[in-house]
Design a protein around this motif. Sequence first.
Motif, PDB file in Angstrom:
ATOM      1  N   THR A   7      -1.522 -23.929 -28.765  1.00 43.49           N
ATOM      2  CA  THR A   7      -2.336 -24.137 -27.583  1.00 43.49           C
ATOM      3  C   THR A   7      -1.524 -24.324 -26.406  1.00 43.49           C
ATOM      4  OG1 THR A   7      -4.265 -24.941 -29.083  1.00 43.49           O
ATOM      5  CG2 THR A   7      -4.104 -25.500 -26.598  1.00 43.49           C
ATOM      6  N   VAL A   8      -1.510 -23.234 -25.537  1.00 44.80           N
ATOM      7  CA  VAL A   8      -0.663 -23.188 -24.444  1.00 44.80           C
ATOM      8  C   VAL A   8      -1.221 -23.682 -23.012  1.00 44.80           C
ATOM      9  CG1 VAL A   8       1.151 -22.106 -23.214  1.00 44.80           C
ATOM     10  CG2 VAL A   8       0.747 -21.726 -25.532  1.00 44.80           C
ATOM     11  N   ILE A   9      -0.839 -24.774 -22.575  1.00 41.89           N
ATOM     12  CA  ILE A   9      -1.379 -25.270 -21.101  1.00 41.89           C
ATOM     13  C   ILE A   9      -0.282 -25.182 -20.243  1.00 41.89           C
ATOM     14  CG2 ILE A   9      -2.267 -27.120 -19.785  1.00 41.89           C
ATOM     15  CD1 ILE A   9      -3.401 -28.219 -22.493  1.00 41.89           C
ATOM     16  N   SER A  10      -0.427 -24.295 -19.220  1.00 45.32           N
ATOM     17  CA  SER A  10       0.618 -24.493 -18.020  1.00 45.32           C
ATOM     18  C   SER A  10       0.390 -25.458 -17.053  1.00 45.32           C
ATOM     19  CB  SER A  10       0.351 -22.807 -17.358  1.00 45.32           C
ATOM     20  OG  SER A  10       1.432 -23.176 -16.199  1.00 45.32           O
ATOM     21  N   ALA A 351       4.734 -27.561 -29.948  1.00 42.91           N
ATOM     22  CA  ALA A 351       3.275 -27.661 -29.714  1.00 42.91           C
ATOM     23  C   ALA A 351       3.050 -28.962 -28.800  1.00 42.91           C
ATOM     24  CB  ALA A 351       2.410 -28.160 -30.990  1.00 42.91           C
ATOM     25  N   ALA A 352       3.777 -29.959 -28.767  1.00 39.06           N
ATOM     26  CA  ALA A 352       3.607 -30.813 -27.666  1.00 39.06           C
ATOM     27  C   ALA A 352       4.089 -30.314 -26.347  1.00 39.06           C
ATOM     28  CB  ALA A 352       4.673 -32.042 -27.991  1.00 39.06           C
ATOM     29  N   MET A 353       5.158 -29.738 -26.231  1.00 41.21           N
ATOM     30  CA  MET A 353       5.982 -29.447 -25.020  1.00 41.21           C
ATOM     31  C   MET A 353       5.137 -28.194 -24.307  1.00 41.21           C
ATOM     32  SD  MET A 353      10.066 -29.369 -25.562  1.00 41.21           S
ATOM     33  CE  MET A 353      10.023 -28.291 -26.886  1.00 41.21           C
ATOM     34  N   LEU A 354       4.287 -27.267 -25.260  1.00 41.79           N
ATOM     35  CA  LEU A 354       3.575 -26.278 -24.671  1.00 41.79           C
ATOM     36  C   LEU A 354       2.167 -26.612 -24.288  1.00 41.79           C
ATOM     37  CD1 LEU A 354       4.671 -23.139 -26.888  1.00 41.79           C
ATOM     38  CD2 LEU A 354       5.698 -23.964 -24.682  1.00 41.79           C
ATOM     39  N   GLY A 355       1.572 -27.680 -24.937  1.00 49.32           N
ATOM     40  CA  GLY A 355       0.265 -28.049 -24.553  1.00 49.32           C
ATOM     41  C   GLY A 355      -0.102 -29.539 -24.848  1.00 49.32           C
TER      42      GLY A 355
END
Length: 408
Positions: A7-10, A351-355
């Motif tokens: 799950t990617v959040i910018s 996963a932590a760093m991307l979202g």
Amino acid sequence: MNDDRYTVISADCHAGADLLDYRPYLEKRYLDDFDMWAATYVNPYEDLLADSADRNWNSARRLAELEEDGIVAEVIFPNTIPPFFPSGSLMAPAPTPGEFERRWAGLRAHNRWLADFCAAAPGRRAGVFQILLNDVEQAVQEIRWAAGAGLKGGLMLPGTPPGSGLPELHARVYDPIWAVCAELGVLVNHHAGSASPPLGDEPAARAVFMVETTWFSHRALWHLVFGGAFRRHPDLRLVLTEQGSGWIPGVLAMLDYYHGRLLAAAKATTAEAKFGVGLAESMGESPSAVWRENCFVGASFMRPHEVPLRDRIGLDKIMWGSDYPHDEGTYPYTREGLRFAFAGVPRGELAAMLGGNAARVYGFDLDLLDPIAAKVGPTVAEIAEPLPEPPADATSPVFARGASVRVW
């Protein structure tokens, strides 16, 4: 995170209204002035005149392109020109009281447009609103409005570059801003680019800008730490965005050194004693302790050399960003950029760093976003595969040759 997709959040995107679309958000008393200003305004930015400029305000196009790139939510910093500003809003001090009043009106129009833009995609946009530092009382009022309007991205902290005429960020005059942000849980974001002084038009200015611009942005960290803002307001949270991340361990070590040295000097009889007077009470904890408790990094298009430093930076501090729709951003090659930088990183850490970190810091609901990511997010297997060669037409610095050697 889903079973097989991230799950990617910018944590670093940009948006704003088309120039005339700000008009409905202005107070009526400014409409005639706006019409005269807009009739002669010449936009200085090529990317805001190109066919792709509507990425800044076309909600449907934006959602589609971000999903195509594997991104399900975004933190939105400003990009277009608000009413009555000649260029980037936070870098343009007003020359007269009347102009200052109109620029505040322009920022309020942007913030209200942004609230509507975020509401058009519920749960998928955290808007970062704008303030000016010249009038602290007005800034506090706008912070309270923005918090009530649901702009979860927090405020964009202007810089105070040399020549701006503003007090430095360590000054106590800004305490009402830190206090209301701590009270309401409003994040303070400091994005690169708003803190550098003008450097002139000589060709060398571009090289000097490259060397200095991130340093001027980093200054917010030590100004707030040594100014005691976090001691007086322990719930205050600071995010440093699009400034890189590899510099953080070294700078924290340097700041810890000076912190200890100044505290020791206050008790000594050496010539340095005058520098330490009063600091023990005002500074509070060491800079590295403040970082652990209060600070985060919006690690835009994180480069390969920064990734091995993630434990020293803090795995719970790093929030990856695509910088959409800028040319230096990873779109439309976000998946390739992630492979280039992160192949081999354990799944939980990535996963932590991307979202995951951005969801926690900016208040995104993963129960809402995970089902979307299950359809469009990059797969775990995909990102684990090293990228042998960057795309030939990629423009993001994440792919730049020689961009992975800076380690200080």
